[in-house]
Design a protein around this motif. Sequence first.
Motif, PDB file in Angstrom:
ATOM      1  N   VAL A 466      -2.515  -6.688   4.348  1.00 46.06           N
ATOM      2  CA  VAL A 466      -1.725  -6.665   2.918  1.00 46.06           C
ATOM      3  C   VAL A 466      -2.367  -5.273   2.004  1.00 46.06           C
ATOM      4  CG1 VAL A 466      -0.965  -7.400   0.297  1.00 46.06           C
ATOM      5  CG2 VAL A 466      -0.598  -7.979   2.821  1.00 46.06           C
ATOM      6  N   GLU A 467      -3.633  -5.146   3.173  1.00 39.82           N
ATOM      7  CA  GLU A 467      -4.570  -4.627   1.937  1.00 39.82           C
ATOM      8  C   GLU A 467      -4.545  -3.420   2.769  1.00 39.82           C
ATOM      9  OE1 GLU A 467      -8.644  -7.029   0.785  1.00 39.82           O
ATOM     10  OE2 GLU A 467      -8.096  -6.779   2.443  1.00 39.82           O
ATOM     11  N   ARG A 501      -9.019 -10.398  -4.085  1.00 45.61           N
ATOM     12  CA  ARG A 501      -9.578  -9.734  -2.820  1.00 45.61           C
ATOM     13  C   ARG A 501      -8.118  -8.629  -3.109  1.00 45.61           C
ATOM     14  NH1 ARG A 501     -11.005 -11.356   1.853  1.00 45.61           N
ATOM     15  NH2 ARG A 501      -9.616 -10.094   3.370  1.00 45.61           N
ATOM     16  N   LEU A 502      -7.016  -9.176  -4.199  1.00 44.44           N
ATOM     17  CA  LEU A 502      -5.156  -8.762  -4.892  1.00 44.44           C
ATOM     18  C   LEU A 502      -5.343  -9.295  -6.286  1.00 44.44           C
ATOM     19  CD1 LEU A 502      -3.150 -10.581  -2.145  1.00 44.44           C
ATOM     20  CD2 LEU A 502      -4.069  -7.871  -1.802  1.00 44.44           C
ATOM     21  N   THR A 503      -4.200  -8.000  -6.979  1.00 45.05           N
ATOM     22  CA  THR A 503      -4.309  -8.223  -8.153  1.00 45.05           C
ATOM     23  C   THR A 503      -2.529  -9.083  -8.147  1.00 45.05           C
ATOM     24  OG1 THR A 503      -5.733  -6.660  -8.903  1.00 45.05           O
ATOM     25  CG2 THR A 503      -4.335  -7.225 -10.387  1.00 45.05           C
ATOM     26  N   ARG A 504      -2.086  -9.823  -9.345  1.00 38.22           N
ATOM     27  CA  ARG A 504      -1.438 -10.290  -9.601  1.00 38.22           C
ATOM     28  C   ARG A 504      -1.098  -9.615 -10.902  1.00 38.22           C
ATOM     29  NH1 ARG A 504       0.735 -14.062 -12.815  1.00 38.22           N
ATOM     30  NH2 ARG A 504       2.712 -15.018 -12.151  1.00 38.22           N
ATOM     31  N   ILE A 505       0.655  -8.825 -10.223  1.00 34.07           N
ATOM     32  CA  ILE A 505       0.622  -8.004 -11.703  1.00 34.07           C
ATOM     33  C   ILE A 505       1.843  -9.062 -12.142  1.00 34.07           C
ATOM     34  CG2 ILE A 505       2.234  -5.977 -11.987  1.00 34.07           C
ATOM     35  CD1 ILE A 505       0.066  -5.960 -11.287  1.00 34.07           C
ATOM     36  N   THR A 506       2.761  -9.963 -11.485  1.00 30.80           N
ATOM     37  CA  THR A 506       4.408 -11.346 -12.066  1.00 30.80           C
ATOM     38  C   THR A 506       4.054 -11.733 -11.017  1.00 30.80           C
ATOM     39  OG1 THR A 506       5.589 -11.356 -13.123  1.00 30.80           O
ATOM     40  CG2 THR A 506       6.080  -9.423 -11.429  1.00 30.80           C
ATOM     41  N   ASP A 507       5.347 -12.874 -11.277  1.00 35.01           N
ATOM     42  CA  ASP A 507       5.532 -13.320  -9.758  1.00 35.01           C
ATOM     43  C   ASP A 507       5.742 -12.843  -9.060  1.00 35.01           C
ATOM     44  OD1 ASP A 507       4.393 -15.927 -11.201  1.00 35.01           O
ATOM     45  OD2 ASP A 507       6.682 -16.161 -11.608  1.00 35.01           O
ATOM     46  N   GLY A 508       5.547 -12.654  -7.413  1.00 42.85           N
ATOM     47  CA  GLY A 508       6.203 -12.538  -6.279  1.00 42.85           C
ATOM     48  C   GLY A 508       5.688 -10.931  -5.908  1.00 42.85           C
ATOM     49  N   VAL A 509       4.972 -10.308  -7.278  1.00 43.78           N
ATOM     50  CA  VAL A 509       4.437  -8.996  -7.029  1.00 43.78           C
ATOM     51  C   VAL A 509       2.643  -8.477  -7.175  1.00 43.78           C
ATOM     52  CG1 VAL A 509       4.344  -6.710  -8.265  1.00 43.78           C
ATOM     53  CG2 VAL A 509       6.571  -8.226  -7.995  1.00 43.78           C
ATOM     54  N   VAL A 510       2.599  -8.389  -5.910  1.00 45.36           N
ATOM     55  CA  VAL A 510       0.559  -7.937  -5.737  1.00 45.36           C
ATOM     56  C   VAL A 510       0.665  -6.909  -5.169  1.00 45.36           C
ATOM     57  CG1 VAL A 510       0.160 -10.493  -5.598  1.00 45.36           C
ATOM     58  CG2 VAL A 510       0.532  -9.482  -3.045  1.00 45.36           C
ATOM     59  N   LEU A 511      -0.718  -6.404  -5.824  1.00 51.72           N
ATOM     60  CA  LEU A 511      -1.354  -4.901  -5.365  1.00 51.72           C
ATOM     61  C   LEU A 511      -2.563  -5.061  -4.715  1.00 51.72           C
ATOM     62  CD1 LEU A 511       0.043  -3.184  -8.509  1.00 51.72           C
ATOM     63  CD2 LEU A 511       1.032  -3.172  -5.922  1.00 51.72           C
ATOM     64  N   GLY A 512      -3.160  -4.077  -4.575  1.00 53.42           N
ATOM     65  CA  GLY A 512      -5.030  -4.124  -4.593  1.00 53.42           C
ATOM     66  C   GLY A 512      -5.579  -4.194  -5.496  1.00 53.42           C
ATOM     67  N   ASP A 517      -6.765   0.752 -12.269  1.00 52.69           N
ATOM     68  CA  ASP A 517      -7.549   1.113 -12.327  1.00 52.69           C
ATOM     69  C   ASP A 517      -6.767   2.232 -12.082  1.00 52.69           C
ATOM     70  OD1 ASP A 517      -9.209   0.303 -13.938  1.00 52.69           O
ATOM     71  OD2 ASP A 517     -10.534  -0.562 -12.901  1.00 52.69           O
ATOM     72  N   ARG A 518      -6.341   2.333 -10.721  1.00 50.12           N
ATOM     73  CA  ARG A 518      -5.820   3.326  -9.570  1.00 50.12           C
ATOM     74  C   ARG A 518      -4.689   4.065 -10.645  1.00 50.12           C
ATOM     75  NH1 ARG A 518      -6.077   2.949  -3.727  1.00 50.12           N
ATOM     76  NH2 ARG A 518      -5.483   4.428  -3.520  1.00 50.12           N
TER      77      ARG A 518
END
Length: 571
Positions: A466-467, A501-512, A517-518
Amino acid sequence: MYVVATAGHVDHGKSTLVHRLTGKWPDRLAEEQRRGLTIDLGFAWTRLAGRDVAFVDVPGHERFVGNMLAGVGPVPAVLFVVAATEGWMPQSDEHLAALDALGVRHALVVISKADLADPQNAIDAVRQCFSTTAMADPPVVLGTDLDTVRAQLLALVDRLPAPDPTADVRLWVDRSFTVRGAGTVVTGTLAAGTVRVGDELEVNGRRVTVRGLQSLETDRDEVTAVARVAVNLRGVDRQHVGRGDALRTPEAWRDTAEVDVALRSPDALHEQLVLHEQLVLHVGSAAVPVHVRPLGATAARLRLSRPLPLRVGDVGLLRDPGEHRIAAGIEVLDPRPPALRRRGAARARAEELAEGQAPPPVCERVTSLRAMGFRVEGRRVGEWVVQPAWWDRRREEALAVVAAWSAEHDIAAGMPLESLRRQVGLPAAELVRPLLDGTGLTVADGRVARPGERLPPRVEEAVRTVEGRLAAEPFRAPEADELTQLGLGAKELAAAVRLGRLTRITDGVVLGADALDRAAEVLRSVDQPFTVAEAKRALGTTRRVAVPLLEALDARRLTRRRADGTRDLAQ
């Protein structure tokens, strides 16, 4: 003040002797005065060579031994009366057995009616009967010589141990009545401590206030042990307090309905048990039926028919009211004994109690230890006292339990604190953090975790995939089916987010890890203010990601939402 109880066979002259010494007749009931027979407790006092001496006069008839024990129970010394005309009699025996069982060590024997018969036989009987008791060889004087009686009384009270005026109050009530205009009044012998007007005390679960005090027929602002005292109470009706109840310092005593005790005269007690006799426990002014379970030859567990405020070291006696016989004296070893559920527990407990006083609880609050009468010894942990060896074993066990749990739950945030508490055997959650101090284990959000947490290999490989994808397209969140194919469920993703390692944005949505900040940096190049659609195009993502991502930026105060729904970057 000094308090002395009388004892002896019926009609041997106890009340008469008290009257001659004090000038006051102790019998207060009309029936007692009519029959010339003491039925209930009587009280009188006098002053001898600057010392106030109060007498608790007890009945001698076998039908009123319960009343006698209520008077003798809290009193440290006894004036034993034997008539020269009759000599040693059955109630002389029972009263002496009761005094010995209660651990009374200070006695004076008076031979009454010595002007009516030769007192020598009575004196010889007294010497023989007392020789096997804790009172051993008490002074014996003739009641016809009051000067000698007074002198020996002074010597008796001067031998008594000094009471502790700072001790917690436990006044065993022997009388309760109502005074018009004053309300409820209770009387008893204050064996330790100090009672003051205005004090807040407790009786039968009720908080009460000391409205007034009287001792030796005089109003007092305070009374210090040892003393006969009448206490006027506010906050309780007369019908809610009576003989056998205890007026005590709030929260300093703990009622118990089960105690482990050491036995005096254990052979007699075991004979009683074989005969399944009903026994009554007498302690203080209380008389409570009990169920007795032997624990070896010298100890027993008593189950009381009603709870009493008992401490380690309290003494009492077991009596068979049907046979008018003292079964055994008792000393409280443990007022909150452990359960005996497992096989062999009773035998193990008997071996433990054979050593004497039961060991204090391995982990208990300071206030509870005090209430039970145990010495406060051990390692202090906040409001608790723990035995060091037990505490160290719990710490070792906690390390092993957390390690085993972590191996089985390799992607969890940590072992639930409550689960660890139960498995290790701590009585309160507040002890977990102190127990883990210095172990390297961390406690956060109700969970216990090992330091240096890592993802298991299977999860590590999926997260790296994923990363890698997010490195090329940082705002293209993997779809649900992609995550499923990689084996990243909710727990696996939560572990990756927890480790940064990851950032949770909402349920089922993860980003780096640095997605927020990006995203803020990208949005700086957009004309301000901007819409969701404009942000979506700039970030190269979908509305599924853009909307919760902007809300996350709002929450971090990196962006501000305006009234018209547009946003701009916070300054």
